[in-house]
Design a protein around this motif. Structure first.
Motif, PDB file in Angstrom:
ATOM      1  N   PRO A   1      36.698  38.089  33.859  1.00  0.00           N
ATOM      2  CA  PRO A   1      36.402  38.258  35.288  1.00  0.00           C
ATOM      3  C   PRO A   1      34.960  37.913  35.643  1.00  0.00           C
ATOM      4  N   GLN A   2      34.030  38.096  34.675  1.00  0.00           N
ATOM      5  CA  GLN A   2      32.617  37.849  34.980  1.00  0.00           C
ATOM      6  C   GLN A   2      32.341  36.385  35.302  1.00  0.00           C
ATOM      7  N   ILE A   3      33.215  35.479  34.875  1.00  0.00           N
ATOM      8  CA  ILE A   3      33.029  34.062  35.205  1.00  0.00           C
ATOM      9  C   ILE A   3      34.140  33.557  36.132  1.00  0.00           C
ATOM     10  N   GLY A   4      34.889  34.501  36.725  1.00  0.00           N
ATOM     11  CA  GLY A   4      35.918  34.122  37.687  1.00  0.00           C
ATOM     12  C   GLY A   4      37.282  33.848  37.087  1.00  0.00           C
ATOM     13  N   LEU A   5      37.439  34.043  35.773  1.00  0.00           N
ATOM     14  CA  LEU A   5      38.727  33.807  35.121  1.00  0.00           C
ATOM     15  C   LEU A   5      39.537  35.104  35.187  1.00  0.00           C
ATOM     16  N   THR A   6      40.150  35.374  36.333  1.00  0.00           N
ATOM     17  CA  THR A   6      40.913  36.597  36.566  1.00  0.00           C
ATOM     18  C   THR A   6      42.389  36.361  36.268  1.00  0.00           C
ATOM     19  N   PHE A   7      43.165  37.440  36.308  1.00  0.00           N
ATOM     20  CA  PHE A   7      44.600  37.318  36.091  1.00  0.00           C
ATOM     21  C   PHE A   7      45.212  36.337  37.095  1.00  0.00           C
ATOM     22  N   ALA A   8      44.849  36.487  38.377  1.00  0.00           N
ATOM     23  CA  ALA A   8      45.432  35.648  39.423  1.00  0.00           C
ATOM     24  C   ALA A   8      45.056  34.175  39.226  1.00  0.00           C
ATOM     25  N   ASN A   9      43.782  33.909  38.925  1.00  0.00           N
ATOM     26  CA  ASN A   9      43.349  32.527  38.721  1.00  0.00           C
ATOM     27  C   ASN A   9      44.013  31.898  37.501  1.00  0.00           C
ATOM     28  N   CYS A  10      44.123  32.685  36.426  1.00  0.00           N
ATOM     29  CA  CYS A  10      44.806  32.185  35.231  1.00  0.00           C
ATOM     30  C   CYS A  10      46.267  31.863  35.524  1.00  0.00           C
ATOM     31  N   LEU A  11      46.916  32.741  36.291  1.00  0.00           N
ATOM     32  CA  LEU A  11      48.319  32.519  36.614  1.00  0.00           C
ATOM     33  C   LEU A  11      48.519  31.230  37.399  1.00  0.00           C
ATOM     34  N   ARG A  12      47.623  30.969  38.344  1.00  0.00           N
ATOM     35  CA  ARG A  12      47.740  29.733  39.130  1.00  0.00           C
ATOM     36  C   ARG A  12      47.635  28.503  38.235  1.00  0.00           C
ATOM     37  N   THR A  13      46.735  28.578  37.257  1.00  0.00           N
ATOM     38  CA  THR A  13      46.580  27.453  36.325  1.00  0.00           C
ATOM     39  C   THR A  13      47.790  27.328  35.419  1.00  0.00           C
ATOM     40  N   ILE A  14      48.304  28.464  34.965  1.00  0.00           N
ATOM     41  CA  ILE A  14      49.464  28.458  34.073  1.00  0.00           C
ATOM     42  C   ILE A  14      50.647  27.747  34.711  1.00  0.00           C
TER      43      ILE A  14
END
Length: 607
Positions: free
Chosen positions: A370-383
């Protein structure tokens, strides 16, 4: 014998016999090398055919160190065997005259002759797997770490120049030096070794005002162990930080790190978390032993009916499957079991976790930052742009993550995740409270599995007991089930550390919405109405599963009641008492209580 047991086909045996001509060696070893049978299958068959004892060397206390060292190391390593205990040829003998030896090839008479000549004792062959013998040899002939008590005793004689509570900025160089001194290193190593030996899931090092407390979490319960001196608090914590690649100079902010330890041939991952408190930094180490944690649905303690239903549900082409329950109830283990079940060459599985607890070959696992913006939601969008078939989300914590997970399920993906709720049905209420529209829940929720962990009664000391009539009546009101059987009662022995319990097993409930329930959810039905509809559809609840575990003698009344079951106004008030001393009888206290009687339990083991 292997063919008769269904472990081997005749054509496989013929192939192995052909390979043996070029590979050499015993046919059993060739079968294992070719992967046609397991090492355990070979050992069990050998033991059965020769009428010998089959020994599990991974079992706590299986190897007596004195017996292991009694056989010369050169003989043990050359013939791949290990002494496990001393024995007497006759019961009336005062001293042992035989040594039991675990061997992968008990027909190796040259090895037995070597032991006989070197020890002047008669060797008694037993059977163990080659892998277990190799691990036991590695452990037995290395210098054993000090016991935790010995390591603490050594620390008490060790003085530091600067006490932990008086460290200044210039003292960190000296602190780093003290963290590397032998007594401190030996204490940390002994603490990790002892925790692994006792199968602890967590180690807590907690600074108090005048002392340093050390506790292990075993079978879900925290137990206090020998504490190190308060003066060495900073040196011990710094040692842990150093081996976890953390900054020893940073004491104001929490830090997270990892390390690995090797115990009895097993690699154990350790997650390290530090947190500042008013009396210094608290450290928690979580031990993740993949070899001790089964990731197979059949081995989690679920009933066959539940396993069959879950296998059917996770094969769905799309939808959401939720694991529910409080922290530490085994949700992640069950989630990983789903992933392992579907981990095939033609399936693309992608996970997003915080952190990655178990690494599975063939699965694409991502750690959030999360400290660099790699959150669950952002990861899911990429996945979703990575062409996944199966998506696993470690935990749904907010509406944004939930909405992306729902979108993934609506676009043809099966999504597994966890949610912190008390029951399976309340997962619907939780998602509505997070802000998700009810019609989306009705359209995407395939199932919710809620689970808890209860301690299993120790098989070595547990005993059957008959409930008194009034106690039975109160429990039946509590559990809503008839108790026409004897229950098992904990006692306490050295095998279970005098707790009366050894190991844990899952208690669960599976909520699978049918069309009527989906319609009720979509129209905003409340939790009680959904629960009644699920009950009418045949859903079995946590309380029902716990009752079956009690009836099977797996766990105790106290463990079942610790789950917090209450049945409307009929629930009895439960308290603890010691009126019967060590007998631990279930009694009923009617004194001056014509209504609302109290059921008393003695939860403490004797001694």
């Amino acid at each position: 014998m292997l063919i008769e047991a269904g472990k081997l086909r005749r054509d496989q045996l013929e192939h192995a016999l052909e390979m043996q001509k070029t590979m050499g060696g015993l046919i059993g070893s060739v079968l294992v090398e070719l992967g046609l049978i397991s090492d355990g299958d070979l050992s069990a068959t050998l033991a059965s055919s020769l009428g010998l004892e089959l020994i599990d060397l991974n079992r706590l206390g299986a190897v007596d160190p004195d017996a292991a060292h009694f056989i010369p190391e050169a003989i043990a390593r050359r013939h791949k065997l290990i002494g496990v205990r001393f024995d007497k040829s006759k019961p009336d003998r005062k001293t042992p005259d035989r040594v039991v030896v675990a061997m992968s090839d008990p027909s190796d008479f040259m090895a037995l002759d070597s032991i006989r000549a070197a020890t002047n004792m008669e060797p008694v062959p037993a059977v163990a797997t080659r892998a277990q013998i190799a691990d036991a040899l590695q452990t037995a002939y290395l210098e054993s770490p000090l016991s935790l008590e010995e390591a603490v005793g050594e620390l008490k004689d060790f003085k530091v120049e600067t006490p932990s509570d008086k460290l200044e900025g210039d003292d960190f160089a000296r602190l780093k030096s003290e963290a590397g001194l032998a007594p401190v290193v030996r204490f940390v190593n002994s603490m990790l070794f002892e925790a692994a030996r006792m199968k602890a899931s967590d180690i807590h090092i907690e600074p108090q005002e005048h002392h340093l407390r050390c506790r292990f979490r075993i079978d879900g319960e925290l137990r206090v162990v020998a504490p190190p001196p308060k003066e060495l608090q900073a040196a011990i914590i710094s040692r842990i930080k150093i081996i976890s690649a953390l900054d020893i100079a940073e004491r104001r902010l929490p830090q997270d790190g990892r390390l690995k330890i090797r115990f009895l041939g097993r690699n154990i991952d350790v997650r390290v978390s530090t947190m500042p408190t008013v009396h210094g930094e608290k450290v928690v180490l979580r031990l993740l032993d993949q070899s001790a944690t089964t990731l197979n649905l059949d081995d989690l303690g679920f009933e066959e009916e539940t396993v069959t239903a879950m296998r059917r549900i996770i094969q769905s082409p799309h939808g959401i499957v939720l694991l529910c329950g409080p922290t530490g109830c085994g949700k992640s283990t069950t989630l990983y079991s789903f992933v392992r079940e579907l981990n095939l060459a033609n399936v693309n599985i992608v996970t997003v976790e915080d952190p990655v607890e178990y690494r599975i070959e063939g699965v694409n696992q991502t750690h959030v930052r999360p400290q660099i913006g790699l959150t669950f939601a952002n990861c899911l969008r990429t996945i979703l742009r990575q062409d996944p078939d199966v998506v696993m989300v470690g935990e749904i914590r907010d509406l944004e993550t939930l909405e992306v997970a729902v979108r993934a399920s609506l676009t043809g993906h099966i999504v597994f995740s966890t949610l912190h709720t008390n029951t399976a049905v309340s997962s619907v209420t939780r998602m509505v409270n997070m802000g998700l529209q009810p019609y989306l829940i009705a359209a995407t929720l395939n199932a919710a599995l809620s689970q808890r962990l209860v301690r299993k009664v120790c098989k070595a000391c547990g005993k059957q007991t008959t409930l008194q009539p009034l106690a039975r009546e109160a429990l039946e009101r509590c559990l809503g089930q008839e108790i026409d059987f004897d229950v098992v009662q904990k006692v306490g022995c050295p095998e279970c550390g005098y707790t009366g319990y050894k190991g844990r097993v899952a208690v669960n409930e599976l909520f699978e919405p049918n069309e009527a329930i989906r319609d009720l959810i979509g129209h905003g039905g409340d939790e009680h109405a959904i629960e009644e509809a699920a009950k009418a559809a045949g859903m079995k609840f946590l309380i029902d599963n716990a009752w079956r575990k009690l009836k099977a003698g797996v766990t105790t009344v106290e463990e079942v009641l610790s789950l917090g079951f209450q049945r409307a106004e009929d629930a009895a008030a439960l308290t603890r008492d010691r009126k019967k001393g060590d007998t631990q009888e279930l009694i009923f206290d009617n004194e001056d209580k014509p209504e609302g009687q109290t059921l008393d339990f003695d939860a403490n083991p004797p001694g």
